[in-house]
Design an enzyme around this catalytic site. Sequence first.
Site, PDB file in Angstrom:
ATOM      1  N   HIS A  80      32.093  22.284  11.117  1.00 50.27           N
ATOM      2  CA  HIS A  80      33.521  22.370  11.453  1.00 50.27           C
ATOM      3  C   HIS A  80      33.685  22.869  12.888  1.00 50.27           C
ATOM      4  O   HIS A  80      32.968  23.796  13.307  1.00 50.27           O
ATOM      5  CB  HIS A  80      34.259  23.314  10.502  1.00 50.27           C
TER       6      HIS A  80
ATOM      7  N   ASP B 239      34.523  18.573  11.228  1.00 50.29           N
ATOM      8  CA  ASP B 239      35.809  18.319  10.580  1.00 50.29           C
ATOM      9  C   ASP B 239      36.910  19.230  11.115  1.00 50.29           C
ATOM     10  O   ASP B 239      36.653  20.324  11.631  1.00 50.29           O
ATOM     11  CB  ASP B 239      35.706  18.541   9.068  1.00 50.29           C
TER      12      ASP B 239
END
Length: 731
Positions: free
Chosen positions: A259, A107
Amino acid sequence: MAARTRRRANAMAARTRRRANAADASRRRRLPMRLTLPVLLLAALMAMLMLRGYVHSEILADHRIRPEAASDRVPEKILDGGPVIDTRGGRTTSLRVPDRHVVLTFDDGPDPAWTPKVLDVLKKHHAHAVFFVTGTMTSRYPQLVRRMVAEGHEVGVHTFNHPDLSYQSKKRVDWELSQTQLAITGAAGIRTSLFRPPYSSSADAMDDLSWPVTEYIGSRGYITVVNDRDSEDWRKPGVGRIVRNATPGAGKGAIVLMHDSGGDRHQTVQALDRLLPRLQQQGYTFDNLTEALNAPSAHTPVAGPGLWAGRAWVLLVQAADGVTGVLVVGLAVIGASVLARFALMLWLSVVHARRVRGRRFCWGRPVTEPVSVLVPAYNEAKCIENTVRSLTASEHPVEVVVIDDGSTDGTARIVENLDLPGVRVVRQENAGKPAALNRGLANARHDIVVMMDGDTVFEPATVRELVQPFGDPAVGAVAGNAKVGNRDSLIGAWQHIEYVMGFNLDRRMYDVLRCMPTIPGAVGAFRRTALERVGGMSDDTLAEDTDITMALHRDGWRVVYAERARAWTEAPESVSQLWSQRYRWSYGTMQAIWKHRGAMLDRGPSGRFGRVGLPLVSLFMVVAPLLAPLIDAFLLYGIVFGPTQRTIGAWLGVLAVQAACAAYAFHLDRERMTHLVSLPLQQLLYRQLMYVVLLQSWITALTGGRLRWQKLRRTGVVGAAPGAAGERQAA
């Protein structure tokens, strides 16, 4: 019949007049070209700043996060289902990843530092993943999204600037989706049907606030993807902990949240390099989502106008980032240079004041012989009597030569009717100020020549103070202290500050550095032999005073500043008149710099001006003011979009430095400090006008335009020189 013909003719004439009047009105309403280009350039600068702020989440960003709510309205099969939620076409289904399959998801990227490292690790271990990208980062780093797609990974939408969608309207949600798709299209030429909401978790965390958003997202054609396993790498718990959090249990399949942006991700990269081979040895495969689900690709190629719109968007963002990046560097350089200039001005002004005000200071033998004062005059009927009478009251013997340059308002007749001793009038057809000064020089009887404007008033001691430096045989010219006489209006007060601080403080600095760039036309003196050696006044530029000063430097003469030689001049009293004057000054200075650019290659003592003076004049009078609007543009941007307090603090700090310089300059000139009250307003308004004038001068120069010498309208408001008690305080 004749009457009907006349009526038709009159009607046609009336229509013609109406069309002509309409055309005239249109021309009057049209923005003048002198404003159009500067305004367009400044608007383009602000547009770039706004675009940069938009893609850096400084504009329209919403960082609120809603707390968890009840889940009464969320279907049980969603809460108990898998992490892939499909609400397209009214469906309410969810899917799980098959056993022994792991879908790694990343993300908040792409990030220029960490996304390439993540991609390298995935490539090393022959693994695929899904990258849920934001529109802001995709717009700034499109090459990374292009690499993701090229290496077989999938990309999904993670909104444009990462807001909590439960706070947003449907219109804002649509905007977040479309802008991110536009960026993805521009980067990789595709659209994607995958979506992950910001701040999402697993399916069982869906609540009554996030579920309506998920349903709406499905109606827009997207599959919502949450996760089974949260690596919690954003906490930076250590590589081992990240690996344990990301490992599925008992051979199960999983969608793993990680991430590749949002901070230091070195633990994520190291954990990934450890996780992939460990699970591969256990029989796991790392696929993108549609591979794991054996579904059609989430990517749809885009062609035609949609593709070109995406590419145009990416190019605009890249241009805005590049240009504003360069401007930020330029702003830092200019800001440092301006502060350094202030420090240099203050230091050298102290040096100058101590030197010329010392008890033992002397230019040489006292200069007592008569001098010639040349007064070029073109339509100066309102001012010329005050000018000439102030000269006849001089404490130093003078002859006054008024050169009437083809005046049509009776200027010459006014001087002749005064019938003052030592005052002569020389008439010529209108040929311009340089020609008038050369004509006066040919008629002058003395070896030292003072030049002044026809709207200027001298104090009784001005000429005496102005010519004393000629006691030094190396001095070829002397700059006097020009002061604004009509300083009671707001525009006059601003120019008064500019004259005292910007001009006279500068002249003290340049005097010490021995590279004075300009003898002001309002009050200057020359050695006649020096003028003759350089060919007299030239009409090659619109700044004949700057031109002749540079020529004298190159001929080896010294040019100095006489602070006590005060002259009171009438400054422009309207914006249009001020514009005309400064436009001519700016353009003329550029012409003079270009004409004498060879000074930088001059050798010997005469080359000092080229080595020191010309670069300083070019930097601080031409280049720095052109870039100085950046200060105000970034100030406005910072006040509106933040950080507001730091921005205002920085501006007040710069203003304080300027105020200190101005106060010291006023102290040196023995001026009342009350006029400095208007300094903040001057910085906000007057300075902007000067920027646009300089920008217009640059445009004129670069386009090869020609600017004629323009006559300013005078009012004769400056009569006798103001008294010391009325306008100056004791030092």
